[in-house]
Write a protein that holds these residues in place. Sequence first.
Motif, PDB file in Angstrom:
ATOM      1  N   LEU A 205       0.914  -1.184   0.030  1.00  0.00           N
ATOM      2  CA  LEU A 205       0.137   0.063  -0.001  1.00  0.00           C
ATOM      3  C   LEU A 205       0.870   1.177   0.068  1.00  0.00           C
ATOM      4  N   GLN A 206       2.047   1.127   0.232  1.00  0.00           N
ATOM      5  CA  GLN A 206       3.112   2.421   0.179  1.00  0.00           C
ATOM      6  C   GLN A 206       3.421   2.714  -1.189  1.00  0.00           C
ATOM      7  N   HIS A 207       2.971   1.805  -2.120  1.00  0.00           N
ATOM      8  CA  HIS A 207       3.178   1.872  -3.561  1.00  0.00           C
ATOM      9  C   HIS A 207       1.997   2.020  -4.417  1.00  0.00           C
ATOM     10  N   VAL A 208       0.745   1.629  -4.049  1.00  0.00           N
ATOM     11  CA  VAL A 208      -0.504   1.649  -4.591  1.00  0.00           C
ATOM     12  C   VAL A 208      -1.634   1.696  -3.703  1.00  0.00           C
ATOM     13  N   SER A 209      -2.422   2.497  -3.940  1.00  0.00           N
ATOM     14  CA  SER A 209      -3.613   2.876  -3.069  1.00  0.00           C
ATOM     15  C   SER A 209      -4.774   2.062  -3.459  1.00  0.00           C
ATOM     16  N   ASP A 213     -11.355   1.713  -3.372  1.00  0.00           N
ATOM     17  CA  ASP A 213     -11.799   0.378  -4.093  1.00  0.00           C
ATOM     18  C   ASP A 213     -12.571  -0.002  -3.041  1.00  0.00           C
ATOM     19  N   PRO A 214     -14.118  -0.408  -3.179  1.00  0.00           N
ATOM     20  CA  PRO A 214     -14.807  -0.708  -2.387  1.00  0.00           C
ATOM     21  C   PRO A 214     -14.404  -1.928  -1.423  1.00  0.00           C
ATOM     22  N   THR A 218     -14.205  -2.707   3.377  1.00  0.00           N
ATOM     23  CA  THR A 218     -14.808  -3.894   4.025  1.00  0.00           C
ATOM     24  C   THR A 218     -13.822  -4.909   4.532  1.00  0.00           C
ATOM     25  N   THR A 219     -12.711  -4.706   4.211  1.00  0.00           N
ATOM     26  CA  THR A 219     -11.796  -5.989   4.626  1.00  0.00           C
ATOM     27  C   THR A 219     -11.000  -5.729   5.854  1.00  0.00           C
ATOM     28  N   LYS A 220     -10.798  -4.254   6.197  1.00  0.00           N
ATOM     29  CA  LYS A 220     -10.205  -3.997   7.401  1.00  0.00           C
ATOM     30  C   LYS A 220     -10.939  -4.255   8.835  1.00  0.00           C
ATOM     31  N   PRO A 221     -12.259  -4.179   8.721  1.00  0.00           N
ATOM     32  CA  PRO A 221     -13.167  -4.835   9.907  1.00  0.00           C
ATOM     33  C   PRO A 221     -12.987  -6.492  10.136  1.00  0.00           C
ATOM     34  N   LEU A 222     -12.959  -6.815   8.898  1.00  0.00           N
ATOM     35  CA  LEU A 222     -12.664  -8.297   8.855  1.00  0.00           C
ATOM     36  C   LEU A 222     -11.213  -8.715   9.680  1.00  0.00           C
ATOM     37  N   ILE A 223     -10.116  -8.101   9.242  1.00  0.00           N
ATOM     38  CA  ILE A 223      -8.828  -8.329   9.830  1.00  0.00           C
ATOM     39  C   ILE A 223      -8.878  -7.901  11.441  1.00  0.00           C
ATOM     40  N   HIS A 278     -11.678 -12.049   0.547  1.00  0.00           N
ATOM     41  CA  HIS A 278     -11.354 -10.291   0.817  1.00  0.00           C
ATOM     42  C   HIS A 278     -10.077 -10.049   0.285  1.00  0.00           C
ATOM     43  N   VAL A 279      -8.938 -10.704   0.884  1.00  0.00           N
ATOM     44  CA  VAL A 279      -7.682 -10.452   0.769  1.00  0.00           C
ATOM     45  C   VAL A 279      -7.389 -11.085  -0.522  1.00  0.00           C
ATOM     46  N   ASP A 280      -7.791 -12.046  -1.371  1.00  0.00           N
ATOM     47  CA  ASP A 280      -7.423 -12.393  -2.550  1.00  0.00           C
ATOM     48  C   ASP A 280      -7.937 -11.327  -3.585  1.00  0.00           C
ATOM     49  N   SER A 281      -9.071 -10.781  -3.414  1.00  0.00           N
ATOM     50  CA  SER A 281      -9.482  -9.541  -4.097  1.00  0.00           C
ATOM     51  C   SER A 281      -8.612  -8.278  -4.070  1.00  0.00           C
ATOM     52  N   CYS A 282      -8.449  -8.107  -2.836  1.00  0.00           N
ATOM     53  CA  CYS A 282      -7.264  -6.847  -2.622  1.00  0.00           C
ATOM     54  C   CYS A 282      -6.164  -7.274  -3.705  1.00  0.00           C
ATOM     55  N   TYR A 283      -5.391  -8.444  -3.624  1.00  0.00           N
ATOM     56  CA  TYR A 283      -4.189  -8.692  -4.119  1.00  0.00           C
ATOM     57  C   TYR A 283      -4.604  -8.577  -5.448  1.00  0.00           C
TER      58      TYR A 283
END
Length: 679
Positions: A205-209, A213-214, A218-223, A278-283
């Motif tokens: 995330l230091q290189h791409v934001s 993206d929706p 929604t992933t951070k609360p799951l973490i 969710h993590v797969d989608s983020c990647y």
Amino acid sequence: MARKMTTDHEELLVRQIWSTHEPDGRWLDAELLVRVVKDIMLFTDQEYSQVSNYQQGDQYLVRSSDIEVIGSEEQLGNVIAKISNEMLRGWCMGRHHDHDIHMHHEDSTTLVLFNHLLRHYNWDAKASLVLAAFALRFADFCLPIFLLSHHSNINNPLAAHIAKLKNFPNDLISILRPRFRALREFVDAMVSITKCIIRFQGLPLQHVSLDHDPIFPTTKPLIHNAVFWVVKSASICFSSIMDLNCTKTDKEIETITIWKLSSFSNKLTTLRDELAQHVDSCYELTDAKLYNKFLTLFKDPTSTDNQNVLSMLFALKDQFPLMSSSLSKLGVSELKNKTVACFISRPELLSIDQLILLIQQLYDDPYRTKLQGSFDIVWFPISSSSWSQSEMDAFYFLANSLPWLSVRQPWRISPVVIKFMKAEWNFNGGEPIMVVMDPGGRVTNVNGLDMMLIWGIRSYPFSTEKERELWEVEKWSLQLLLGRIDPLVMKWVEEDKNICMYGSRKVEWICEFKEEMDKIIRTGLDLGMISLGSYNSQLKKKTREVMFWIRAESMRRFRRRQEEDNWKMVEKLMESDEEGWVIFGKGSDLVMLKGMEKVRECLEMFQKTWGKNVAKFGVAGAIRRAFNKPSSSDHEAVVVVPYSSHDQHQQEGDTLLLCDRCESPMEKFVLYKCDGKLE
């Protein structure tokens, strides 16, 4: 209704945990720490221990020194011990206050851990530290039992006394086997969800934001929820183990305990499945953005700083991604304002002979002192599969032995980086490549390895333009062919001495040729002899022979890449196996004879023809004229040299030109020509 209250209670706890999260820059290698937890659970599995040993399972072992901690003065072992002690304190308190239905002791212990001991760590570190604390307690409990089991061949009095003090029955293993199985399944679920947390924490995330993206919000609360459940689950497992020290085993109690452990395990598995999606989608999003950013960065002609490019290549997951030969950690700032050669290869790198030649060419040349600090090589090994322990050990050995920098943990490099290297730099996992970047981070050569093997440090800055320039001005000469493969041969070349290079796969032929040449030399011919064997010879080669053929192979590769057929002598050399080959000459005046019959004919003509003309035409010229006698196919060839060039040649000394058709030396005349133009 009860389900709704439980959900609200969990959400309240997660919000409380979020409020305690105050990271202060501390970082630890959560991935390796979780791998240690897996090792412990694996080796406390009695069924595994019966069929395996440490040699067979060494690919699972992790050295404690590999688990890095940055930004904390406290030792990792102390942190884990404090967490374990807090879990023990919570268990003791819980035994006296279990009547409180609103706050079970696991929840209380979880909040204390987050609020005090885990407050300043990232989310992946929080989960892995608590897992490690439980794993150590579980191993402490299992060790004396396993040492006394009938499967163990070890007679351990210490374990026997510990078991007596704990009042363990002799058949405890068989009694607890179902509970241990349920515990391991529970821990496997915790490890699995922790890996998802670690993957999320590793997003670049230091290189791409991903802020717009929706999927990201929604992933951070799951973490956060997942970390809460890992810590709480570890506390539950901890209590389950501690209860065995002071509670008599009962079949009904065991059944209830196993059911509870299985229920929590199923809950974690459900959470893991949702989080993994969710993590797969983020990647998927970050990988696509990262790849496009790579394409943009490496094609930016205005770039003046290599730090952003190198950070993306090496430091997506690591603040100190490089290490020196002393294994000290370095950041990409070490490469600022330098030409950087990225040495991409398989973990086994090059052959020993190629390594020796490369090091000699780049680091043993006196010219290097003039370029000190101007460039660095970074070794970037890429494995075709997941790294095994033996590959890691081999990597550390090589990295500690070689004079250049290395990627410190190549197994953690982003797959996007590897994909980019394969697609854009044509690394196919086979032959190594040396991708060169200038101080601005622009790629100036997608493979400078061959030019380094041929010209060494004198080809700095190793760019395609420099390579083209070298080939344009370089003549086919002994200096180019032999380089610095042998000090005595270097001296001969510098003295402009006639040299005879020869080789064959047949030892008998070499001996016979050497004997005949010795006779010729005894007649007074000043000639240096050097045996270089054959390219495909199965015999053990001397160091100078190996280096010669490596250089010749590099020359052939380059000429093939350029699709040029001017240097046919290189191809002839590489193909001369059983036939035998000889090259006579000095400087750039060389003649090659291929095949035993041709060489024998040349030696027989020494007394009658070419031996008499050496003083006038040189060895190569005399041999060439002997094989190109006048015939009905005589021809004339004219080369017109402009006056300025001719005048320069006259000042520098005679320049020998060879006929393109017969390779004979051309006689020199002066031609005056009018171009017919008026001023």
